[in-house]
Structure formats: C-alpha cells, structure tokens
Motif scaffolding. Structure first.
Motif, PDB file in Angstrom:
ATOM      1  N   GLY A  70       0.809  -1.216   0.000  1.00  0.00           N
ATOM      2  CA  GLY A  70       0.000   0.000   0.000  1.00  0.00           C
ATOM      3  C   GLY A  70       0.835   1.255   0.000  1.00  0.00           C
ATOM      4  O   GLY A  70       0.533   2.226  -0.707  1.00  0.00           O
TER       5      GLY A  70
ATOM      6  N   THR B  45       2.821   1.702  -3.406  1.00  0.00           N
ATOM      7  CA  THR B  45       1.841   1.942  -4.470  1.00  0.00           C
ATOM      8  C   THR B  45       1.306   3.372  -4.397  1.00  0.00           C
ATOM      9  O   THR B  45       1.158   4.049  -5.419  1.00  0.00           O
ATOM     10  CB  THR B  45       0.691   0.924  -4.379  1.00  0.00           C
ATOM     11  N   ALA B  46       1.006   3.827  -3.173  1.00  0.00           N
ATOM     12  CA  ALA B  46       0.538   5.203  -3.001  1.00  0.00           C
ATOM     13  C   ALA B  46       1.619   6.198  -3.413  1.00  0.00           C
ATOM     14  O   ALA B  46       1.349   7.202  -4.078  1.00  0.00           O
ATOM     15  CB  ALA B  46       0.131   5.435  -1.546  1.00  0.00           C
TER      16      ALA B  46
ATOM     17  N   ALA C 243      -0.811   3.227 -12.026  1.00  0.00           N
ATOM     18  CA  ALA C 243      -1.309   1.892 -11.700  1.00  0.00           C
ATOM     19  C   ALA C 243      -0.566   0.821 -12.483  1.00  0.00           C
ATOM     20  O   ALA C 243      -0.286  -0.264 -11.970  1.00  0.00           O
ATOM     21  CB  ALA C 243      -2.816   1.803 -11.984  1.00  0.00           C
TER      22      ALA C 243
ATOM     23  N   SER D 249       1.463  -1.953 -10.429  1.00  0.00           N
ATOM     24  CA  SER D 249       1.078  -3.353 -10.572  1.00  0.00           C
ATOM     25  C   SER D 249       2.150  -4.141 -11.318  1.00  0.00           C
ATOM     26  O   SER D 249       2.398  -5.311 -11.018  1.00  0.00           O
ATOM     27  CB  SER D 249      -0.276  -3.470 -11.289  1.00  0.00           C
TER      28      SER D 249
ATOM     29  N   LEU E  37      -7.031  -1.372  -9.496  1.00  0.00           N
ATOM     30  CA  LEU E  37      -6.186  -0.351  -8.901  1.00  0.00           C
ATOM     31  C   LEU E  37      -6.366   0.998  -9.597  1.00  0.00           C
ATOM     32  O   LEU E  37      -6.411   2.045  -8.941  1.00  0.00           O
ATOM     33  CB  LEU E  37      -4.723  -0.796  -8.974  1.00  0.00           C
TER      34      LEU E  37
ATOM     35  N   ASN F 157      -7.521   4.402  -7.783  1.00  0.00           N
ATOM     36  CA  ASN F 157      -6.643   5.569  -7.877  1.00  0.00           C
ATOM     37  C   ASN F 157      -7.376   6.766  -8.472  1.00  0.00           C
ATOM     38  O   ASN F 157      -7.141   7.916  -8.091  1.00  0.00           O
ATOM     39  CB  ASN F 157      -5.427   5.248  -8.754  1.00  0.00           C
TER      40      ASN F 157
ATOM     41  N   ARG G 256      -5.328   7.588   0.342  1.00  0.00           N
ATOM     42  CA  ARG G 256      -4.905   6.662  -0.707  1.00  0.00           C
ATOM     43  C   ARG G 256      -4.265   5.389  -0.145  1.00  0.00           C
ATOM     44  O   ARG G 256      -4.603   4.281  -0.555  1.00  0.00           O
ATOM     45  CB  ARG G 256      -3.938   7.346  -1.678  1.00  0.00           C
TER      46      ARG G 256
ATOM     47  N   VAL H 240      -5.866   1.710  -0.800  1.00  0.00           N
ATOM     48  CA  VAL H 240      -5.074   0.742  -1.563  1.00  0.00           C
ATOM     49  C   VAL H 240      -4.756  -0.478  -0.697  1.00  0.00           C
ATOM     50  O   VAL H 240      -4.777  -1.617  -1.172  1.00  0.00           O
ATOM     51  CB  VAL H 240      -3.786   1.398  -2.095  1.00  0.00           C
ATOM     52  N   SER H 241      -4.493  -0.256   0.591  1.00  0.00           N
ATOM     53  CA  SER H 241      -4.228  -1.379   1.489  1.00  0.00           C
ATOM     54  C   SER H 241      -5.456  -2.265   1.652  1.00  0.00           C
ATOM     55  O   SER H 241      -5.339  -3.491   1.757  1.00  0.00           O
ATOM     56  CB  SER H 241      -3.762  -0.863   2.855  1.00  0.00           C
TER      57      SER H 241
END
Length: 404
Positions: A103, A106-107, A122, A126, A308, A312, A320, A324-325
C-alpha cells in the motif's frame, strides 16, 4: 520507488521453489507447506489491516525504511531456519514486510508520477508488484539448482538487494501530504462510503485473482514434481515465474483500456484459465497446465490494473494508502484462505480433488465479481478539485488523480 516495491515483492516469493528442499531437510508434508505459506499471507494481512494506512500519518519513507529492516530480519531467520517454527517466523516477518510495502509504495508511485496520470501509475505499481513476485522464485530456483548452498545462497543475495533498496529510499522524496504523526494500532484500511460499491467490485476481482495466484505459488512445486515428474528447481522456479510474467504483460497490455473493460475482460479470462488448470490436473497434461498458467497470469494482470486504476482515479490523496491497502487486503485473503483449505482437504481427499472443490467455489466468486464490476466501474466521475484561494495562495501539488 518502483524498484523498492519490486525488491520487496521479490522477497515474498523467494521460498516458493525451495519448499521441496525444506521438506527433505526438515521433514514435513503438504499440509505443513500450506501452513508455512499461509503464515506469509497471515503476516501480510496483519500489516495491511493494522498498518495499512500508517504512511498517510507518518510518511511513506519512514514506513518503507521500516519495511526494509523487517525484510532483512526475515532473511536472517531463513538463513538459520532448521525447523518448521523458524520457517513460520520467517514467513510471518516476510509477509509483514510485503504488507507494509504494497500500500505504501503503491501510493507513493501514484503521487510521484510526473504528469499525475493515475492509470499510468497503476501500470507501474502493478507491474513492479507482479514482476517482483515472479522474479523471487526464478532467482531462487536458478541459484538452488546451480550454486552451492541451495537454501542459503539466495538469501545472502537478497540481503545485498535490500541494501540497494535502502540506498534508493535516501534519494526519493517524501510525498505524503497532511501528515499528523498519529500512530494508532487499530484497523486502518477503511473505505469511504462513496467508494464502497466500487471497492466491492475491485475487492472481489483481486480476491479471485490472488486465489488463483496463491494456488500456483504454493502448489506449483508439488504439481510439477509429483504430477509431472519435474525435478529441476530452476525449471520449477521458471514455471512459477511464468504466471507473474504473464501478469505483468497483461497489465501492460491493458494500460490503455478503461478500468471497467480491463477488469471485466480479466475476470472472463480468469474463468477460462481456471477451467484449463482443473482440466490439466485431471488429465495430467503439462502443456495444458502451462497454457492455464499463461492465461491466468494475463487475466490477473488485467484485473489487478483495472481495479487499482479505478480506485486511484476516485480516492483522495489523504486516504490513498488506506484504500489501496484495503484492496490488497482482499487480495491476500484470497491468496491465503483457499490455499489452507486445499492443504487441509488434501489430507482427506487428495490435492487434486481438494483443488477442484475450491475451484468450483472460486468460479462462483468470479461470476459475482464480474457482475459487480460491470455495474459499478466507470459509473462515477472523478471528484472535482476546488478552486484555488482568492488571495493567490497555491494549493500543494495535487496527487489525488483529480482534474483542476
């Protein structure tokens, strides 16, 4: 930042081709293999549930620095592991590291994108995630097969890679805005009320995708060795890598698709991949197993990127990491629970029969996920960014995926 995420994911799958060696050295059966695997997923779930949004409060870099330390501790335990309890401890720590990184990194990737393009972010996130997960068994299998110290050399190499991750964190900027410094060890993966219907589709999709990913990750060594007579660990690692590589390709191919079409196409393809996997196990056809691996990997890439990207697109910057988590929490639930069910069932009915029963339930989840995605994805427009203050003060750089 993508490199840090890739390296953290790589550490999560290093043990995959080594379970056969551990089984010979320590002495345990299929059920304990799934328990050790589930320990990894359990550590990931704990981190996502209780610490998933912590970087929104204290910053991305601090959390990722702690993640590197936890990953290093896990690696040291692997180096000295001589019993199942130590393997479980190592896997729990590894899972915590992966849960913290997913998370948070990715954030950060979404916030660091120079054009604020959340679809592109994304794809990067990913892609780094799936590529890292795939490189773990590929690296471990090759080193275990051709280099002395089959259960230790790869972990010394990984410690060196973690040093690179630590160096990378020194040079990347902090991106979390509005940090309050509050750390509360309570579940922090809440989803805003207006995002719950979209999250339902994204969560069901990633749950189904990661369930199939978990089947391949935990059971591929057993399937290849016992079912197809494959003994070369480099080959086992390469086949494990194949599904992740196909996933990375899938998310790249889907990059220009709307999130709704990407996720829906992936779910249909996932259903076909599941059918091919079950058929391969029943008729013991290696070529069909490999075809199922590629098809499922591409499907996972489509689903991952689509879910995702949709989240987003809609989530605000200050929530965020938590949102996302929550997305990844659903994924790792899918990766852990069904695999444990198969492990328990294999003691009673055999691995193939147990896998087929879980597959039937998974097919139902995929169909439900498809219906929810088609109904909710793309239905909402992204939130409108408020106008700048009249006194000329500028807003800080917006990283929420909204348009001015």
């Amino acid at each position: 930042m993508a490199g840090v995420l890739l390296l953290m994911m790589l550490g999560g799958t290093i043990p995959a081709p080594l379970y056969g060696l551990y089984r010979q050295q320590i002495g345990f059966g299929e059920l304990k293999i799934t328990i050790v695997f589930a320990a990894y997923a359990g550590g990931t779930l704990l981190a996502l549930l209780f610490l998933g949004g912590i970087s929104d409060h204290i910053g991305r870099k601090k959390v990722l620095a702690g993640t590197v330390v936890v990953a290093a501790a896990s690696t040291v335990v692997f180096l000295v592991a001589s019993a199942v309890p130590l393997l479980i401890v190592a896997r729990v720590l590894s899972g915590i590291a992966v849960g913290l990184a997913t998370g948070t990194a990715t954030a950060a990737i979404a916030e660091l994108h120079p054009r604020g393009d959340q679809d592109a972010a994304a794809v990067v996130a990913s892609g780094a995630n799936l590529t890292g997960l795939g490189l773990g068994p590929l690296l471990a299998g090759a080193l275990a097969q051709y280099v002395p110290g089959p259960t230790t050399t790869v972990f010394w190499v990984y410690l060196g890679l973690l040093l690179l991750a630590a160096c990378a964190l020194v040079v990347v900027p902090e991106t979390a805005v509005g940090r309050d410094g509050v750390v509360v060890l309570t579940p922090d993966v809440g989803v805003p009320a207006d995002l719950r219907s979209v999250m339902a589709g994204a969560a069901l999709g990633i749950f189904a995708a990661f369930t199939l990913l978990g089947l391949f990750s935990s059971l591929t060594p057993t399937f290849l060795t016992d079912g197809f007579g494959v003994r070369n660990l480099a080959v086992v690692g390469a086949v494990s890598f194949l599904i992740f590589a196909a996933g990375a390709i899938g998310q790249a191919v889907s990059a220009r698709l709307p999130s709704r079409r990407s996720a829906a196409t992936g779910l249909v393809l996932l259903l076909l991949g599941l059918a091919a996997l079950d058929s391969a196990l029943v008729i013991t056809a290696l070529w069909l197993f490999l075809l199922a691996t590629v098809a499922s990997g591409v499907a996972i890439g489509f689903i991952f990127r689509g879910g995702l990207a949709e989240l987003n697109r809609l989530v605000s910057a200050d929530r965020r990491a938590a949102v996302v988590s929550a997305f990844f929490l659903a994924g790792y639930l899918g990766m852990s629970v069904p695999v444990v069910v198969i492990g328990v069932g294999s003691e009673l009915t055999g691995t193939v029969t147990s896998t087929l029963l879980v597959s039937a339930l998974l097919a139902v989840v995929i169909v439900v996920a498809l219906g929810v995605v088609l109904r909710t994805f793309g239905a909402r427009t992204r939130p409108v960014r408020p106008r700048a203050p009249s006194d000329g003060r500028a807003f800080p750089a917006d990283d929420s995926g909204t348009e001015p």
